[in-house]
Design an enzyme around this catalytic site. Structure first.
Site: not given
Length: 412
Positions: A198, A200
């Site tokens: 991922d 963020d």
């Protein structure tokens, strides 16, 4: 040499073959290992097993050898006296134990249990060891992977199934406040892999949409929509459209400004460079925007990157996104797609994320790592890392700090 001239391989000693366990202890210095085996060589013994550990300048050297037979010159008593005499001359201690055959076969079910502590206490180590024993597992070997930025040790465990170990150790680790990863032993652990992250709050410290919102003066509104999504009042796609709509009218030049504001998570660059150096392929999937992930892909040399795309028309953000939405299901789908393109079985993939939006991806991967994640994600993932250094994930893969530093040294 013809096939008929090739000598037969020495058989592994059976249970009835006399063997000696020779143990040497003392202050380490060059030449101890060579000296012991030069001493043993005079008795024409075969080496069955060797193990050596040096801790804070003190050596423990164990050699399992066949016992000398009367027909090989001097007998066992002479060997014992000679080894003890050599050890004394080196200011070392020696212990020799008679027995029969090789080591006891290890139980079925082999796993690597990696423990990360900051610090790693004696109380924690005792609790982890007791939990392993409670599952029927036996600790065959322990060694340190790293002392910085966390203490990382690995237990080689046999006699217990990986899934059982994981189910017992995960809640124990959470209660103790340490991170524990349990993976199956075997060749695939050392095979080239794919790591997908991922973005963020994982690869980077920021939430990209909040950086854009700051330029639009709508941080509070974006935060409220995010909170509504977390309360379950909106699904990810609804919340994405609602938040992006608030960015409508921003000048496209804000993209470059946001790129400059993005802060990599401590250890992110080291993680990616080390993985690449070791032959791994690395990708990112994000519910954020390609306007940022494309730049990260170029900067870090990532193999794969996929995210949502902000629509820009006539130099302005329209407040819409284009193309397929990268949501929870989309991240898992992209992991599978990246694995297929990389030629890596899904069982040899690693996924790293922090939010509920990452859960499908974490569960689909061979190893799912929750990085500083929400409680619901920590509970569902294979393992969790709760220190602020992304490169600690390397230790979960059995990569030592020394290997990390070697890779850093050779990166141009």
């Amino acid at each position: 040499m013809s096939a008929s001239q090739i000598p037969p391989a020495t058989a592994v000693p059976g249970d009835d073959v006399p063997t000696l366990l020779v143990k040497i202890f003392g202050k380490d210095r060059p030449g101890i290992t060579a000296g012991l085996f030069e001493t043993l060589a005079a008795y024409s013994v075969d080496v069955v097993d060797i193990e050596q550990v040096v801790t804070r300048g003190r050596i423990t050297l164990c050699a399992l050898v066949t016992a000398p037979s009367p027909g090989q010159g001097s007998a066992e008593g002479d060997l014992r006296a000679t080894v003890h005499g050599w050890a004394e001359s080196m200011n070392l201690q020696a212990e020799i134990i008679s027995g029969r055959g090789d080591n006891r076969p290890r139980g079925t079910g082999r796993s690597h249990v990696t423990v990360l502590g900051h610090p790693l206490t004696a109380e924690t180590t005792a609790a982890i060891a007791a939990a392993i024993t409670a599952t029927g597992g036996n600790i065959d070997r322990i060694f340190r992977l790293a002392k910085y930025p966390v203490t990382a040790v690995e237990f080689a465990v046999s006699g217990a199934e990986t899934a059982s170990l994981r189910s017992v150790l995960a809640p124990e680790a959470a209660q103790l406040g340490v991170d524990v990863a349990v993976v199956a032993a075997g060749l695939q652990r050392r095979a080239q892999r794919l790591v997908v992250m991922d973005v963020d709050s994982t690869l980077i410290q920021d939430e990209v949409i909040e950086l854009f919102a700051a330029h639009a003066g709508c941080e509070a509104e974006v935060a409220e929509v995010t909170a509504a999504a977390m309360r379950g009042e909106l699904d990810f796609e609804q919340s994405l459209h609602a938040r992006v709509e608030l960015l409508g009218g921003l000048d496209a030049s804000v993209v470059e400004a946001v790129r400059k504001e993005v802060r990599l998570t401590p250890g992110a660059r080291t993680l990616v460079r080390t993985l690449k150096r070791l032959g791994y392929q690395v990708g990112v999937v994000s519910g954020g925007f390609t306007q940022v992930t494309d730049a990260l892909q170029e900067e870090l040399g990532l193999d794969f990157a996929s995210a949502n795309t902000l629509e820009i028309v006539d130099g302005k953000l329209t407040g819409r996104v284009t193309g397929d939405i990268v949501d929870r299901a989309g991240k898992a789908r992209l992991l599978r797609s990246f694995a297929q393109r990389a030629g890596v079985p899904l069982a040899q993939t690693v996924a790293i994320g922090d939010g509920a939006n990452d859960l499908d991806m974490l569960n689909a991967a061979g190893l799912g790592v929750a990085f500083n994640a929400k409680p619901v994600v920590r509970e569902a993932a294979h393992t969790a890392v709760n220190v602020p250094f992304l490169d600690t994930v390397l230790y979960l893969l059995g990569i030592t700090r020394e290997e990390v530093e070697a890779a850093e040294t050779h990166v141009g």
